[in-house]
Design an enzyme around this catalytic site. Sequence first.
Site, PDB file in Angstrom:
ATOM      1  N   TYR A  52       0.857  -1.196   0.000  1.00  0.00           N
ATOM      2  CA  TYR A  52       0.000   0.000   0.000  1.00  0.00           C
ATOM      3  C   TYR A  52       0.886   1.237   0.000  1.00  0.00           C
ATOM      4  O   TYR A  52       1.797   1.352   0.823  1.00  0.00           O
ATOM      5  CB  TYR A  52      -0.874   0.024   1.255  1.00  0.00           C
ATOM      6  N   GLU A  54      -0.361   4.826  -0.370  1.00  0.00           N
ATOM      7  CA  GLU A  54      -1.111   6.080  -0.497  1.00  0.00           C
ATOM      8  C   GLU A  54      -0.184   7.272  -0.373  1.00  0.00           C
ATOM      9  O   GLU A  54       0.673   7.309   0.519  1.00  0.00           O
ATOM     10  CB  GLU A  54      -2.190   6.211   0.591  1.00  0.00           C
ATOM     11  N   ASP A 198      -7.163  13.188 -24.711  1.00  0.00           N
ATOM     12  CA  ASP A 198      -7.164  11.783 -24.290  1.00  0.00           C
ATOM     13  C   ASP A 198      -6.538  10.979 -25.425  1.00  0.00           C
ATOM     14  O   ASP A 198      -7.158  10.780 -26.470  1.00  0.00           O
ATOM     15  CB  ASP A 198      -8.615  11.347 -24.025  1.00  0.00           C
ATOM     16  N   THR A 224      -4.441   5.660 -21.374  1.00  0.00           N
ATOM     17  CA  THR A 224      -4.255   4.346 -20.781  1.00  0.00           C
ATOM     18  C   THR A 224      -2.868   3.874 -21.207  1.00  0.00           C
ATOM     19  O   THR A 224      -2.221   4.492 -22.053  1.00  0.00           O
ATOM     20  CB  THR A 224      -5.328   3.341 -21.262  1.00  0.00           C
ATOM     21  N   LYS A 227      -2.758   0.056 -24.623  1.00  0.00           N
ATOM     22  CA  LYS A 227      -3.223  -0.091 -26.016  1.00  0.00           C
ATOM     23  C   LYS A 227      -1.994  -0.049 -26.935  1.00  0.00           C
ATOM     24  O   LYS A 227      -1.164  -0.939 -26.840  1.00  0.00           O
ATOM     25  CB  LYS A 227      -4.258   0.996 -26.317  1.00  0.00           C
ATOM     26  N   ARG A 233      -2.434  -2.926 -17.968  1.00  0.00           N
ATOM     27  CA  ARG A 233      -3.691  -2.167 -17.898  1.00  0.00           C
ATOM     28  C   ARG A 233      -3.534  -1.121 -16.805  1.00  0.00           C
ATOM     29  O   ARG A 233      -3.424  -1.446 -15.628  1.00  0.00           O
ATOM     30  CB  ARG A 233      -4.860  -3.090 -17.560  1.00  0.00           C
TER      31      ARG A 233
END
Length: 415
Positions: A52, A54, A198, A224, A227, A233
């Site tokens: 984790y 954060e 985008d 993203t 692609k 991902r």
Amino acid sequence: MAASLEQNDPEIFKLITQEEQRQKRIIRLIPSENYVSKAVREATGGWLTNKYSEGYPGKRYYEGQDVADVVENIARERAKKLFGADHANVQPHSGSPANLAAYLALAEPGDTIMGLALPDGGHLTHGWKVSITGKIFKSVQYGVNPQTGFLDFNLIEDLAKKHKPKIIICGATAYPRQIDFEAFAAIAKNVGAFLVSDIAHIAGLVAGGAHKSPVPFSDIVTTTTHKTLRGPRGAMALCKEQHAQKLDKTIFPGLQGGPHMHTISAIAVALGEAATPAFKEYAKQIVKNAKAMAEKLSEYGFNLVSGGTDNHLILIDLRNKNIPGRKMAKALMRAGIESNCNSVPGDTAPPFNPSGLRIGTPAITTRGMKEEQAMRVAALISRVADNIDNEDVLDKIKQQVEALCNQFPVPDSFI
Ligand code: DSN
């Protein structure tokens, strides 16, 4: 003690192996899908999945961040260098939260945003009504010119002048042409709007120099990473220094909790791969293959939206063939060719069974296919259309598909 996945959970192991074999045996034409390297897969399944983190490097809420900080900094630096950006945030879990974060960093709920309509090639998160972005903002949608299939900057400018949006969004998921980011920036400047670009679909083309970069012209660029960029991902947001703090705060703690550090490590690996000369060749070959495929498809009588392509994808309007999009996609899949049905501009058919088919060349180019094979694939697509209800012929085409796949195996490494 069972240790490996195969021993621990043979059911899931078998299914994942089955999916691996499936992906290797088919011709993947879904333009948003690709094959990542073994290195990216290893990082994705690595030990950072247990951590984790954060916060951001140097300012985390939990202890034990020595490695996580270095990894995230490497990913950020590689992203900045590759795209020439002032600032990079590599934490968005995927493209949709990256877009929402970009809008909330630049505008307040209730403000007007303006993006490309979904049926004309935009994305849900460009303000389409069923998306949160179409609900919390006043959304104005522009389209492509119904006659040409191209973006029409006169119409976009008129709409922007009329609605004075706080943000103009450019970028697409089913637009086969170069996007003139400079023209969008000029319109945004003219009406006092921020510009969000985008580039989820074309990030690899931009990174590889095959397409112009929106970075100099945009307030925030989102993408993203899986692609054409050929990473895990995930997603990133790049911005000018003046927006950096706001963007970071909007992503964490505004929209997300712990970042997926295993994904971030894999993004770093993919960005390293994308900085190589081999990737530049790859990006150019994607476009060459798409153009070759488009030309052949036109010769076979397919009606292509905008008449062709400048990027990695081709949008086929199947109405002249009298074949519904879903029927075509299913017949192609039976023949081992993976695609998706898609709305075309002006489509009156429902989105779940639209009139078009969307295909693209990122994945076949990863396999090393060139123009010759792209044209062969076009011929196979045409044969499927001509034999749409003939399962024997579709099965024969599948044998040809498998032979082509055996000739061009999915590589484990690209550098
Ligand atoms: N689902 C992606 C695509 O296929 O284009 C967009 O998010």
